[in-house]
Design a protein around this motif. Structure first.
Motif, PDB file in Angstrom:
ATOM      1  N   UNK A 176     -12.070  -6.605   4.632  1.00  0.00           N
ATOM      2  CA  UNK A 176     -11.563  -5.316   5.102  1.00  0.00           C
ATOM      3  C   UNK A 176     -10.286  -5.514   5.921  1.00  0.00           C
ATOM      4  N   UNK A 177     -10.291  -6.453   6.846  1.00  0.00           N
ATOM      5  CA  UNK A 177      -9.128  -6.648   7.707  1.00  0.00           C
ATOM      6  C   UNK A 177      -7.916  -7.117   6.913  1.00  0.00           C
ATOM      7  N   UNK A 178      -8.142  -7.978   5.900  1.00  0.00           N
ATOM      8  CA  UNK A 178      -7.031  -8.423   5.050  1.00  0.00           C
ATOM      9  C   UNK A 178      -6.445  -7.239   4.293  1.00  0.00           C
ATOM     10  N   UNK A 179      -7.307  -6.450   3.677  1.00  0.00           N
ATOM     11  CA  UNK A 179      -6.845  -5.302   2.898  1.00  0.00           C
ATOM     12  C   UNK A 179      -6.179  -4.243   3.782  1.00  0.00           C
ATOM     13  N   UNK A 180      -6.790  -3.970   4.947  1.00  0.00           N
ATOM     14  CA  UNK A 180      -6.274  -2.923   5.830  1.00  0.00           C
ATOM     15  C   UNK A 180      -4.917  -3.291   6.425  1.00  0.00           C
ATOM     16  N   UNK A 181      -4.602  -4.585   6.455  1.00  0.00           N
ATOM     17  CA  UNK A 181      -3.299  -5.005   6.969  1.00  0.00           C
ATOM     18  C   UNK A 181      -2.231  -4.968   5.882  1.00  0.00           C
ATOM     19  N   UNK A 182      -2.646  -4.792   4.631  1.00  0.00           N
ATOM     20  CA  UNK A 182      -1.692  -4.835   3.516  1.00  0.00           C
ATOM     21  C   UNK A 182      -1.513  -3.497   2.798  1.00  0.00           C
ATOM     22  N   UNK A 183      -2.616  -2.913   2.326  1.00  0.00           N
ATOM     23  CA  UNK A 183      -2.504  -1.781   1.408  1.00  0.00           C
ATOM     24  C   UNK A 183      -1.908  -0.512   2.017  1.00  0.00           C
ATOM     25  N   UNK A 184      -2.141  -0.161   3.279  1.00  0.00           N
ATOM     26  CA  UNK A 184      -1.555   1.075   3.800  1.00  0.00           C
ATOM     27  C   UNK A 184      -0.031   1.103   3.754  1.00  0.00           C
ATOM     28  N   UNK A 185       0.609  -0.074   3.793  1.00  0.00           N
ATOM     29  CA  UNK A 185       2.070  -0.135   3.763  1.00  0.00           C
ATOM     30  C   UNK A 185       2.586  -0.853   2.517  1.00  0.00           C
ATOM     31  N   UNK A 186       1.728  -1.033   1.516  1.00  0.00           N
ATOM     32  CA  UNK A 186       2.136  -1.715   0.288  1.00  0.00           C
ATOM     33  C   UNK A 186       3.102  -0.847  -0.515  1.00  0.00           C
ATOM     34  N   UNK A 187       3.781  -1.462  -1.456  1.00  0.00           N
ATOM     35  CA  UNK A 187       4.761  -0.785  -2.307  1.00  0.00           C
ATOM     36  C   UNK A 187       4.152   0.452  -2.960  1.00  0.00           C
ATOM     37  N   UNK A 188       4.646   1.634  -2.651  1.00  0.00           N
ATOM     38  CA  UNK A 188       4.087   2.848  -3.258  1.00  0.00           C
ATOM     39  C   UNK A 188       4.365   2.934  -4.753  1.00  0.00           C
ATOM     40  N   UNK A 189       5.299   2.123  -5.249  1.00  0.00           N
ATOM     41  CA  UNK A 189       5.572   2.086  -6.678  1.00  0.00           C
ATOM     42  C   UNK A 189       4.519   1.326  -7.466  1.00  0.00           C
TER      43      UNK A 189
END
Length: 201
Positions: A65-78
């Motif tokens: 969860x912590x790995x994903x939560x640090x990446x996906x919210x600001x990941x490339x919207x494309x």
């Protein structure tokens, strides 16, 4: 009843630890983080996207969860996967977290086994367990996994956390689909099918 599906990237020798990058999970001195990308291809990505289509939720342990939560919210919207990951509901199993801030996330309350049983009995689509090796093994021990969707990549690294570690519960599996990509990655989907049977030649 909803299905609980373990979706995991594995090396040929069964290691699931830190496929995504060198710093993803260096626990126990793991030095092979980032092993997946050099042995992956676009067919793997297409298969993973397809595996998420029937799911409307993820079940995650604290570390994943912590790995994903640090990446996906600001990941490339494309990236079409970005919207999917942020939109899905995330159920988080943790004994230490007191809150979860990633959108559409909630902490499981009480005993994780009881909580997952209740989730399986609720209305909704499939629930994908992603990464989260300790959580996956707990669910396996209590007969809560309905299906495995595994990408088995052509690399051996010799150490690290394994999905089927010592003490894994003997389980018979029924193949749903098994294919191989151009890079040599095996895309394997297996449905749990009770206990193994034994015979001799």
């Amino acid at each position: 009843m909803r299905k609980v599906i373990v979706c995991t990237f594995l090396t040929l020798d069964g290691v699931m630890q830190a496929p995504g990058g060198p710093d993803e999970d260096p626990t126990s001195g793991f030095e092979h983080g980032g092993w997946q990308k050099p042995v992956s291809d676009d067919e793997v990505g297409e298969a993973i996207a397809g595996w998420y289509e029937p799911a409307d939720a993820m079940l995650l342990g604290r570390k994943t969860y912590e790995i994903f939560a640090s990446y996906w919210p600001t990941a490339d919207p494309g990236n079409p996967f970005t919207e999917r990951m942020n939109a899905m509901h995330k159920y988080v199993a943790s004994r230490t977290l007191t809150s979860v801030d990633w959108q559409n996330s909630s902490l499981l309350e009480g005993d994780v086994v009881d909580a997952v049983r209740a989730l399986k009995a609720s209305e909704g689509g499939d629930i994908n367990v992603v990464g989260s090796g300790d959580l996956a093994q707990t669910l396996m021990r209590h007969g809560l996994v309905d299906e495995y969707r595994l990408t088995v990549h052509p690399v051996i690294i010799g150490s690290g956390k394994r999905l089927f570690a010592d003490g894994a519960v003997p389980t018979a599996l029924e193949p749903v689909s098994v294919t191989t990509t151009k890079s040599g990655t095996v895309l394997a989907v297996y449905r749990t099918n009770g206990e193994p049977t034994y015979d001799s030649y």
